[in-house]
Motif scaffolding. Structure first.
Motif, mmCIF file in Angstrom:
data_model
loop_
_atom_site.group_PDB
_atom_site.id
_atom_site.type_symbol
_atom_site.label_atom_id
_atom_site.label_comp_id
_atom_site.label_asym_id
_atom_site.label_seq_id
_atom_site.Cartn_x
_atom_site.Cartn_y
_atom_site.Cartn_z
ATOM 1 N N PRO A 33 0.825 -1.224 0.000
ATOM 2 C CA PRO A 33 0.000 0.000 0.000
ATOM 3 C C PRO A 33 0.850 1.262 0.000
ATOM 4 C CG PRO A 33 -0.060 -1.064 2.146
ATOM 5 C CD PRO A 33 0.621 -2.022 1.228
ATOM 6 N N THR A 63 0.178 3.457 6.309
ATOM 7 C CA THR A 63 -0.610 3.330 5.085
ATOM 8 C C THR A 63 -2.094 3.298 5.431
ATOM 9 O OG1 THR A 63 -0.857 0.911 4.957
ATOM 10 C CG2 THR A 63 1.271 1.844 4.250
ATOM 11 N N ASP A 64 -2.919 3.332 4.404
ATOM 12 C CA ASP A 64 -4.364 3.295 4.630
ATOM 13 C C ASP A 64 -4.814 1.945 5.184
ATOM 14 O OD1 ASP A 64 -4.681 5.873 3.763
ATOM 15 O OD2 ASP A 64 -5.086 5.317 1.683
ATOM 16 N N THR A 65 -4.005 0.907 4.977
ATOM 17 C CA THR A 65 -4.394 -0.428 5.442
ATOM 18 C C THR A 65 -3.664 -0.849 6.710
ATOM 19 O OG1 THR A 65 -2.731 -1.454 3.992
ATOM 20 C CG2 THR A 65 -4.949 -1.167 3.105
ATOM 21 N N GLY A 66 -2.843 0.034 7.254
ATOM 22 C CA GLY A 66 -2.153 -0.315 8.486
ATOM 23 C C GLY A 66 -0.739 0.235 8.545
ATOM 24 N N TYR A 68 3.305 -0.609 8.888
ATOM 25 C CA TYR A 68 4.264 -1.678 8.609
ATOM 26 C C TYR A 68 5.667 -1.237 9.012
ATOM 27 C CZ TYR A 68 0.481 -3.610 5.778
ATOM 28 O OH TYR A 68 -0.720 -4.104 5.362
#
Length: 298
Positions: A33, A63-66, A68
């Motif tokens: 992402p 990121t928009d999904t988490g 990292y």
């Protein structure tokens, strides 16, 4: 100063963190992402027990999904000890930060790249307790950027290309394209990229060509790396020495680019004592297609 290939191959991502996720997406085809924010983190993984463990580079990507954790390891050759340390790094980081860790290995060696890409499987065969699959950036997948227009479009990736492929028959085209592309970005960033590339060029002829190109563009003479170059036997601080050095550079760049140099051309360059004229010829030598263009009246 970047002192070694090992350091350069991971610190390049500290200089330009976005290059790492860009390389994952473009080079490896990994649908990572797009980060909203990315920042360097403390690389020290030492616990209270007196065992020191450090990753090479550690980045935190939001990121928009988490979130990292990008763990970058620069690897010069296969090392079976990594079978234990890499899984440890990932497990420790997850336990400490509760973020998903991603292991990326960078190397200039095809053999090392193939070794590093092998999954690390711990546990009973067929029922592994832990499997680590490194993502590897190396000569087999980092693109060869030997076209000036392509280098200008993506300067950081062109830098990574030069760091990975800066040897062999493609070296001259790669380095020339990157040298031209560096003119399109700010000088401070360009000077840092110059160091990274210089540290990774293991072929002495390629390293000398790179330094000649950078000297012609006057990056070296305004940067601390110039001191290192001058300390390696150059006639520092003396007009006569600079004239001789510049004349040699003109001829080396032409020869590296495969442009025939006749005895008459060599004598004319060697006989010139005008430093300004020699510097003009040095800059032209990077681009001319025929030696006659070198001496054309401006």
């Amino acid at each position: 100063m970047v002192g070694s290939t090992h350091e350069a191959l991971h610190r390049i991502f500290q200089k330009d963190p976005g290059l790492l996720t860009h390389a994952l997406q473009r080079v490896l085809g990994v649908p990572f992402p797009q980060p909203r924010e990315i920042a360097a983190m403390n690389v020290d993984l030492t616990e209270i027990e007196p065992v020191e463990r450090r990753v090479d580079t550690l980045l935190r990507a939001e990121t928009d999904t988490g979130t990292y954790l990008l763990v970058v390891e620069s690897q010069g050759q296969p090392d079976e000890r990594k079978r234990g340390s890499w899984p440890y790094y990932l497990s420790y980081l997850y336990e400490k930060y509760r973020c998903e860790p991603v292991l990326i290995v960078t190397t200039q060696s095809r053999a090392t790249a193939r070794w590093a890409a092998q999954p690390i499987q711990l546990g009973f065969p067929g029922w592994e307790s832990l499997i680590v699959r490194p993502l590897v950036l190396g000569p087999e997948n980092v693109p060869v950027i030997a076209d000036e227009r392509e280098a200008v479009r993506d300067v950081p990736l062109a830098v990574l290309s030069a760091m990975t492929h800066g040897r062999g028959r493609n070296a001259a085209a790669i380095l020339e394209s990157l040298a031209a592309a560096l003119k399109t970005i700010d000088r401070d960033s360009a000077a840092v990229f110059v160091q990274f590339v210089d540290s990774c060029l293991v072929d002495p002829r390629a390293k000398q060509m790179w330094r000649d190109l950078m000297t012609a563009m006057q990056y070296f003479w305004r940067h601390p790396l110039a001191e290192q170059v001058r300390e390696e036997g150059r006639e520092e601080g003396r007009e006569e020495g600079r004239v001789q050095q510049c004349a040699e550079m003109v001829l080396r760049v032409l020869e590296w680019r495969g442009i025939p140099v006749s005895d008459a051309v060599r004598e004319r360059v060697d006989a010139c004592t005008d430093l300004d004229q020699l510097e003009t010829w040095a800059q032209r030598a990077v681009h001319v297609t025929d030696v006659a263009e070198l001496f054309a009246e401006s």
